[in-house]
Scaffold this active site. Structure first.
Site, PDB file in Angstrom:
ATOM      1  N   ASP A   7       0.888  -1.338   0.068  1.00 54.75           N
ATOM      2  CA  ASP A   7      -0.054   0.034  -0.018  1.00 54.75           C
ATOM      3  C   ASP A   7       0.958   1.183   0.043  1.00 54.75           C
ATOM      4  OD1 ASP A   7      -2.330   1.731   0.391  1.00 54.75           O
ATOM      5  OD2 ASP A   7      -1.926   1.677   2.422  1.00 54.75           O
ATOM      6  N   ASP A   9      -0.442   4.913   0.957  1.00 47.84           N
ATOM      7  CA  ASP A   9      -0.830   5.996   2.040  1.00 47.84           C
ATOM      8  C   ASP A   9      -0.443   5.256   3.362  1.00 47.84           C
ATOM      9  OD1 ASP A   9      -1.499   7.427   0.012  1.00 47.84           O
ATOM     10  OD2 ASP A   9      -3.389   7.025   0.106  1.00 47.84           O
TER      11      ASP A   9
END
Length: 147
Positions: A7, A9
């Site tokens: 991922d 963020d």
């Protein structure tokens, strides 16, 4: 070959600090992520860039960046793509996946700061919950990965 999704963020880049900073400067904007330039300006999480490069060098690992778009900022698609190129080079943009439902992808490991909300709970491989007690940072995470 292991397929690892990472991922962006709050795993690769510091989304939460930038949100907090923007909210302090402009409390009238409930969606700081809607400001043009927001995503491209995110700072890397400590150790994240080196960790990704280390994983990319392994011959038995295929690394993808898997990030959900911001529906509040249609520019997030472009800015996230540019962030990846800025930090990892053009070649890594071929391994960028922008998808709102992470459980649709097939793979071995998903490294994410959330256990649910964007389909993470439906991911069929191992979900590594980044930022929790077991995996508080990239150093701890790399030491525990079965790679």
């Amino acid at each position: 070959m292991l397929t690892v999704y990472i991922d962006m963020d709050d795993v690769l880049c510091d989304y939460s600090s930038k949100i907090k900073e923007h909210k302090q400067k402009n409390p009238d904007n409930p969606f700081p992520q809607s400001v043009p330039g927001f995503f491209r300006s995110l700072e890397p999480i400590d150790g994240a860039l080196a960790a990704v490069e280390k994983l990319r060098k392994k011959t038995n690992v295929e690394v993808y960046i898997l990030t959900a778009p911001s529906t509040k900022n249609p520019l997030s698609y472009t800015e996230k793509r540019l962030w990846v190129e800025d930090k990892f080079g053009y070649e890594m943009t071929h391994n960028l996946i922008i998808c709102s439902h992470k459980g649709l992808l097939k793979g071995d490991i998903l490294i994410d700061d959330h256990a649910s909300g964007r389909g993470q709970e439906f991911f069929e491989g191992k979900l590594v919950h980044f930022g929790n007690e077991e995996y508080p940072n990239w150093e701890a995470l790399l030491m525990s990965l079965p790679i």
